[in-house]
Write an enzyme that holds these catalytic residues in place. Sequence first.
Site, PDB file in Angstrom:
ATOM      1  N   TYR A  38       0.829  -1.209   0.000  1.00 49.86           N
ATOM      2  CA  TYR A  38       0.000   0.000   0.000  1.00 49.86           C
ATOM      3  C   TYR A  38       0.864   1.260   0.000  1.00 49.86           C
ATOM      4  O   TYR A  38       0.457   2.292  -0.529  1.00 49.86           O
ATOM      5  CB  TYR A  38      -0.949  -0.007   1.191  1.00 49.86           C
ATOM      6  CG  TYR A  38      -2.136  -0.928   0.994  1.00 49.86           C
ATOM      7  CD1 TYR A  38      -3.276  -0.480   0.356  1.00 49.86           C
ATOM      8  CD2 TYR A  38      -2.088  -2.250   1.419  1.00 49.86           C
ATOM      9  CE1 TYR A  38      -4.364  -1.321   0.156  1.00 49.86           C
ATOM     10  CE2 TYR A  38      -3.164  -3.096   1.235  1.00 49.86           C
ATOM     11  CZ  TYR A  38      -4.302  -2.629   0.595  1.00 49.86           C
ATOM     12  OH  TYR A  38      -5.371  -3.469   0.390  1.00 49.86           O
ATOM     13  N   GLU A  44      -7.846  -7.390   5.522  1.00 51.99           N
ATOM     14  CA  GLU A  44      -6.992  -8.431   4.951  1.00 51.99           C
ATOM     15  C   GLU A  44      -6.209  -9.173   6.037  1.00 51.99           C
ATOM     16  O   GLU A  44      -6.007 -10.391   5.935  1.00 51.99           O
ATOM     17  CB  GLU A  44      -6.059  -7.809   3.917  1.00 51.99           C
ATOM     18  CG  GLU A  44      -6.805  -7.413   2.639  1.00 51.99           C
ATOM     19  CD  GLU A  44      -6.131  -6.319   1.847  1.00 51.99           C
ATOM     20  OE1 GLU A  44      -4.895  -6.131   1.998  1.00 51.99           O
ATOM     21  OE2 GLU A  44      -6.832  -5.633   1.081  1.00 51.99           O
TER      22      GLU A  44
END
Length: 395
Positions: free
Chosen positions: A98, A140
């Site tokens: 990310y 996640e």
Amino acid sequence: MLSEQAVPVVRATLPAVGGALDRITERFYGRLFAAHPELLRDLFNRGNQASGEQRQALAGSIAAFAVALLERPDERPDVMLSRIAHKHASLGVTSAQYKTVHEHLFAAIVEVLGDAVTPEVARAWDEVYWLMANALIAVEARLYQQAGVAEGQVWRSMEIAERRQETSDTVSFALRHSDGTPTAAFRPGQYVSVQVALPDGARQIRQYSLSAAPGRPQWRISVKRVAGDPASEVSSWLHDHARAGDTVEVSAPFGDLVLPEGESPLLLVSAGIGSTPMLAMLDHLAATGSTRPVAVVHADRAPSSHAHAAELRRLVDALPQGTLHLWYEEPGDSGARTGRADVTALDLPAGVTAYLCGPLPFLRGVRGDLVDRGVAAADIHYEVFGPDLWLGHEN
């Protein structure tokens, strides 16, 4: 929740950012793959990149999340976040990635919008990004924990126990662990990713629904080849090369289109290879002796192109309150109705929960018809194969 300082800035700049998102995401992917070519080679679906569908899906998710922050500041768009997180987990995405995405996405924003990206604007949209990214990272992390794997470590070699030709363009594969260990538990409706090594050295990935009930010694996936579709190169490779005794890399199961507990009535609607998660649901219901009302709708081109057609009939017949409604564009003497599936013709019980899977135009049409019939939007769930160009629209 956005900070008080960021809210007016995001609100004022959303039209400009939203209008430029397609150019921003195009520039973003160009920068990302130039810096990290391994991501295009071994993680992202190259066909979806070439078609622009992945770019559209990313743009749609960012815009939908920003709108949700402004219009429903006390809520999170959990349906959208869950669907993205399950797909990411099935690919083995890690939290560190990310930061890489942030670097190249914000560089692309500055390149496209130029001087309009003041420090104030950059800070506000940085909030939007990290609110979404951190929410996905948290979901996640839970998915990896539930799957019993370390972050990103979702892959395991599995042996093809059996290959079966279902139709001219669909093959099913039974998968097992070569060391004899049991296959992992999953919820009916979930999918796995399959990674294959292609002739040019790329290791491309595709998701396939598990098309039989859990609790068996083997998993089953059903793979349709779509001729001429660049996004189908993994499916084409499996058709051309995968045989019994071969091994393939398979992920842990993920996906949030799953069979709900309880005895409430169900409506399962599919088209084409979209029947695969429904088969797992029906197989589980039949195996557990369920007596809940289940209406099954399936649409296909013709009886000869309907993969697992006899199995579908057998599973529905095994349910005391199961009904099957078939539509074929060319029904021949099958007894099915002609044309496209029409859920408006069905007698839907109160409190029905609908599960849809198939091409996006099919999903949009069926969902609209169900809403018109009075089915609550919250009770209509869907799975679309490939990039989700509908993200956020149902929230």
